[in-house]
Design a protein around this motif. Structure first.
Motif, PDB file in Angstrom:
ATOM      1  N   GLY A   1     -33.770 -46.425  10.730  1.00  0.00           N
ATOM      2  CA  GLY A   1     -32.428 -46.378  11.299  1.00  0.00           C
ATOM      3  C   GLY A   1     -31.392 -46.963  10.361  1.00  0.00           C
ATOM      4  O   GLY A   1     -30.300 -46.425  10.197  1.00  0.00           O
ATOM      5  N   ALA A   2     -31.752 -48.082   9.704  1.00  0.00           N
ATOM      6  CA  ALA A   2     -30.840 -48.696   8.733  1.00  0.00           C
ATOM      7  C   ALA A   2     -30.636 -47.798   7.526  1.00  0.00           C
ATOM      8  O   ALA A   2     -29.521 -47.686   7.000  1.00  0.00           O
ATOM      9  N   ALA A   3     -31.696 -47.126   7.079  1.00  0.00           N
ATOM     10  CA  ALA A   3     -31.573 -46.221   5.935  1.00  0.00           C
ATOM     11  C   ALA A   3     -30.640 -45.062   6.268  1.00  0.00           C
ATOM     12  O   ALA A   3     -29.807 -44.655   5.441  1.00  0.00           O
ATOM     13  N   ALA A   4     -30.765 -44.511   7.482  1.00  0.00           N
ATOM     14  CA  ALA A   4     -29.880 -43.419   7.888  1.00  0.00           C
ATOM     15  C   ALA A   4     -28.431 -43.884   7.952  1.00  0.00           C
ATOM     16  O   ALA A   4     -27.507 -43.175   7.525  1.00  0.00           O
ATOM     17  N   LEU A   5     -28.216 -45.094   8.475  1.00  0.00           N
ATOM     18  CA  LEU A   5     -26.863 -45.632   8.549  1.00  0.00           C
ATOM     19  C   LEU A   5     -26.277 -45.830   7.155  1.00  0.00           C
ATOM     20  O   LEU A   5     -25.108 -45.496   6.900  1.00  0.00           O
ATOM     21  N   LEU A   6     -27.069 -46.366   6.236  1.00  0.00           N
ATOM     22  CA  LEU A   6     -26.581 -46.582   4.872  1.00  0.00           C
ATOM     23  C   LEU A   6     -26.264 -45.263   4.184  1.00  0.00           C
ATOM     24  O   LEU A   6     -25.314 -45.167   3.400  1.00  0.00           O
ATOM     25  N   PHE A   7     -27.042 -44.217   4.494  1.00  0.00           N
ATOM     26  CA  PHE A   7     -26.738 -42.902   3.937  1.00  0.00           C
ATOM     27  C   PHE A   7     -25.398 -42.407   4.457  1.00  0.00           C
ATOM     28  O   PHE A   7     -24.588 -41.849   3.700  1.00  0.00           O
TER      29      PHE A   7
ATOM     30  N   LEU B   1     -22.905 -44.293   5.448  1.00  0.00           N
ATOM     31  CA  LEU B   1     -21.881 -45.100   4.793  1.00  0.00           C
ATOM     32  C   LEU B   1     -21.646 -44.639   3.358  1.00  0.00           C
ATOM     33  O   LEU B   1     -20.509 -44.673   2.860  1.00  0.00           O
ATOM     34  N   LEU B   2     -22.714 -44.204   2.680  1.00  0.00           N
ATOM     35  CA  LEU B   2     -22.567 -43.678   1.324  1.00  0.00           C
ATOM     36  C   LEU B   2     -21.691 -42.424   1.339  1.00  0.00           C
ATOM     37  O   LEU B   2     -20.799 -42.261   0.487  1.00  0.00           O
ATOM     38  N   LEU B   3     -21.921 -41.543   2.304  1.00  0.00           N
ATOM     39  CA  LEU B   3     -21.088 -40.347   2.410  1.00  0.00           C
ATOM     40  C   LEU B   3     -19.633 -40.711   2.708  1.00  0.00           C
ATOM     41  O   LEU B   3     -18.712 -40.023   2.272  1.00  0.00           O
ATOM     42  N   ALA B   4     -19.423 -41.814   3.453  1.00  0.00           N
ATOM     43  CA  ALA B   4     -18.059 -42.234   3.787  1.00  0.00           C
ATOM     44  C   ALA B   4     -17.298 -42.739   2.574  1.00  0.00           C
ATOM     45  O   ALA B   4     -16.058 -42.795   2.595  1.00  0.00           O
TER      46      ALA B   4
ATOM     47  N   LEU C   1     -22.564 -41.665  12.545  1.00  0.00           N
ATOM     48  CA  LEU C   1     -21.703 -42.797  12.878  1.00  0.00           C
ATOM     49  C   LEU C   1     -21.271 -43.541  11.620  1.00  0.00           C
ATOM     50  O   LEU C   1     -20.143 -44.044  11.536  1.00  0.00           O
ATOM     51  N   GLY C   2     -22.148 -43.621  10.639  1.00  0.00           N
ATOM     52  CA  GLY C   2     -21.772 -44.243   9.376  1.00  0.00           C
ATOM     53  C   GLY C   2     -20.662 -43.489   8.676  1.00  0.00           C
ATOM     54  O   GLY C   2     -19.746 -44.095   8.105  1.00  0.00           O
ATOM     55  N   MET C   3     -20.733 -42.153   8.718  1.00  0.00           N
ATOM     56  CA  MET C   3     -19.658 -41.348   8.129  1.00  0.00           C
ATOM     57  C   MET C   3     -18.323 -41.618   8.800  1.00  0.00           C
ATOM     58  O   MET C   3     -17.282 -41.753   8.147  1.00  0.00           O
TER      59      MET C   3
END
Length: 497
Positions: free
Chosen positions: A166-172, A174-177, A437-439
Motif C-alpha cells: 500500500g505504501a509503495a502504491a502511494l509513493l508511486f 506521489l511520484l506521478l504528482a 489518491l497520491g496523484m
C-alpha cells in the motif's frame, strides 16, 4: 436561504434532472457488471462533466456512484460475484440466502437500506459540514498540510494487511504528482522534454487507465471464462420490508452513523465502511448463531454503511478539500476544473453549489428505489450476457474519454500506459486506490508544505507550534506507528505462547 432557493432552482432545471437520470442509469449498469466499480463509473463520467455546468457535473457523479454502490449487490446476490468492492464484505452471506430461495428478500433489503443509509449519511453531511467549515476558516496552511499527510496515511492503512505494498502504491502516485512544473519556481520536472506533461500527468486519462483498462485486459486474456448463472428469480422485492425496517431500525442507525464516520476518514471509503459494519454487526449480534445461519442482520448493517459512507466522504472533501475516497478525489478535480474551489471558502463564495450537492444526494438516494427495482428486474437476462461482449464498447468508451479532454492522442497513450501499470499492480497485489489518491493529493501536500516553509523561512519546528497542528501531527505519527505496534504485539504473543 437565498443560496438554498437558488440551489433548488438549479436542481429542478430539466437539463440537470435529465443529467441525474442518465447518470443514475449509467451507474446502475456499471455497478451490476462484476469487476466494474463505482470509481470507474465516476472516472468515465469526467470527460462528459467537462461540458456541463458545475452543479450538473457534480450531480452526475453523486447519482452514478450512489446507484453503482447499490447495483453491485445484484450480481453479488445472484452470482456470488460482487459488482463493486463495497459489496464484497457480505457477498457470501447474500448468496447463501439467495441459494435458499430468498433472493427477492435479500435484494429488497439491499435496495431499501442502501437508499435509507444514503439519506442518513446526507443528513449528517448537511448538519456537520457547516459547523466544520466555520472551524476550518481558522486553520492555516500548517493544519492543512498535516490533514493532507493524514489523508495519505489513512489511504495506505485501510487497504489491508500488506502495508508495504500500500505504501509503495502511494509513493508511486506521489511520484506521478511531481511531474510538471514546480509549485514555487515553475521549473519543469520529470517531463522528459514532453510539452504535454508540463501541467502534470493528464488526470482523467490516468484515471480511466487505472480503473478501466485492467478489467478489459483480464477479459482479453481469458475471453472464454464463464461465470455462474442466476440461481433464483428476484420476486416480491418489497414484501416484508415494513417489518424489516421496524426490526432492524437500531442496526440501521448504528451502521449508518458508523459508515458516515468511516467515510469521513480520508482514504477510507464505502468498502471499508461495509467491512467494518459487517464485522461490528457480527460482534454485537444478540443471536450469533441465527446471524450466521439465516438472518439478514449482517446485510442490513453492511449495506446501510456503504451508502452512508458515500455522503460521509464528502465532509472532508467539501470542508477541507481532502478527498474522503477516490470518488471524491475525482469530484474535487472536477470542481477545480469548473473554477469552484472546495474548502471552507465554498460556504461563502459558492454556497449554492454546496446546497445543490446536498439536494442531489437526497434526490439520488430517493430515486434509487424505483430505478433499483427496475434494475433488479432487468438484471437476470443482462447478467447472462458473456462479459467479453461488453469489453469492446467499454474500450471504445474509454478511448473517447481519454481523447476528448484535450483532443490529443497523448491522452490515449497515458491511458494505455496507466492501464498496463494498473493491471500489473493488481495482479501483484498492489492496490491502485492509494496511487490515485497520491496523484490527487500530492500537489495539495506540496502546496501547503512549500507555503508553510516560505512563511516560516524553513523553520520546521513551526509546524508544531499551533495546538491543532501539533494534535494532527501526533495523530499522524500514531497512524504511522500502528502497524509496527501490531507487529510487536503479535511477536510478543507468539513468544509468550
Amino acid at each position: 436561504m437565498d443560496a438554498l432557493l437558488r440551489a433548488a432552482g438549479m436542481i429542478a432545471d430539466p437539463q440537470v434532472m435529465l443529467t441525474i437520470l442518465a447518470a443514475s442509469f449509467f451507474g446502475l449498469v456499471v455497478g451490476f457488471i462484476p469487476g466494474l466499480t463505482a470509481t470507474m463509473a465516476t472516472a468515465l463520467l469526467v470527460p462528459f462533466a467537462m461540458f456541463l455546468d458545475p452543479v450538473a457535473a457534480i450531480a452526475a457523479i453523486v447519482a452514478s456512484t450512489a446507484m453503482a454502490i447499490f447495483a453491485g449487490d445484484i450480481p453479488g446476490t445472484l452470482l456470488r460475484l460482487p459488482g463493486t468492492p463495497a459489496s464484497a464484505a457480505y457477498v457470501d452471506h447474500s448468496y447463501r440466502l439467495a441459494m435458499s430461495g430468498r433472493a427477492g428478500e435479500v435484494l429488497g433489503v439491499n435496495l431499501i437500506f442502501s437508499a435509507l443509509g444514503g439519506v442518513l449519511g446526507t443528513l449528517v453531511l448537511v448538519l456537520a459540514a457547516p459547523t466544520l467549515a466555520d472551524y476550518a476558516l481558522s486553520l492555516s496552511s500548517f493544519e492543512f498540510f498535516w490533514l493532507a499527510v493524514l489523508g495519505l496515511s489513512c489511504a495506505v492503512f485501510v487497504v489491508g494487511d500488506n502495508v508495504a505494498k500500500g505504501a509503495a502504491a502511494l509513493l508511486f502516485g506521489l511520484l506521478l504528482a511531481t511531474v510538471g512544473r514546480d509549485y514555487t519556481s515553475g521549473f519543469p520536472r520529470f517531463n522528459f522534454g514532453e510539452p504535454d506533461l508540463l501541467d502534470g500527468v493528464p488526470f482523467v486519462a490516468a484515471l480511466i487507465g487505472f480503473f478501466a483498462l485492467p478489467e478489459i485486459i483480464r477479459t482479453m486474456l481469458a475471453p472464454d471464462a464463464k461465470g455462474a448463472t442466476p440461481v433464483a428469480q428476484a420476486s416480491r422485492i418489497f414484501a416484508g420490508m415494513g417489518r424489516a425496517l421496524l426490526r432492524w431500525r437500531w442496526n440501521f442507525l448504528r451502521s449508518g452513523l458508523l459508515g458516515t464516520t468511516v467515510g469521513a476518514l480520508p482514504g477510507a471509503g464505502a468498502d471499508t465502511a461495509a467491512w467494518t459494519s459487517y464485522a461490528v454487526s457480527r460482534r454485537l449480534s444478540k443471536d450469533p448463531e441465527a446471524w450466521n445461519r439465516d438472518s439478514v442482520e449482517g446485510i442490513v448493517d453492511a449495506t446501510s454503511a456503504n451508502n452512508a459512507a458515500l455522503s460521509g466522504a464528502w465532509i472532508p472533501a467539501l470542508v477541507f478539500a481532502i478527498p474522503g475516497d477516490t470518488i471524491t478525489a475525482i469530484a474535487i478535480a472536477v470542481l477545480y476544473m469548473k473554477n469552484v474551489t472546495p474548502g471552507p471558502s465554498i460556504f461563502l463564495e459558492n454556497a449554492h453549489v454546496l446546497y445543490a450537492v446536498f439536494i442531489t444526494f437526497f434526490v439520488a438516494n430517493l430515486l434509487m428505489i424505483p430505478l433499483g427495482w427496475l434494475a433488479i428486474r432487468a438484471a437476470i437476462p443482462i447478467l447472462r450476457l458473456p462479459r467479453k461482449i461488453l469489453m469492446a464498447p467499454l474500450l471504445l468508451f474509454a478511448c473517447l474519454g481519454a481523447y476528448s479532454v484535450e483532443n490529443s492522442m497523448f491522452g490515449i497513450g497515458v491511458m494505455l500506459a496507466c492501464g498496463f501499470i494498473g493491471y500489473w499492480m493488481e495482479e501483484n497485489g498492489y492496490p491502485v486506490g492509494p496511487a490515485v489518491l497520491g496523484m490527487v493529493m500530492g500537489r495539495l501536500v506540496e502546496e501547503h508544505l512549500m507555503t508553510s516553509l516560505i512563511k516560516v523561512q524553513g523553520d520546521v519546528t513551526r509546524f508544531f507550534e499551533r495546538p491543532v497542528a501539533t494534535a494532527l501531527a501526533l495523530f499522524t505519527l500514531l497512524v504511522w506507528l500502528w502497524p509496527l505496534a501490531r507487529w510487536l504485539a503479535r511477536t510478543m504473543r507468539r513468544r509468550a505462547a
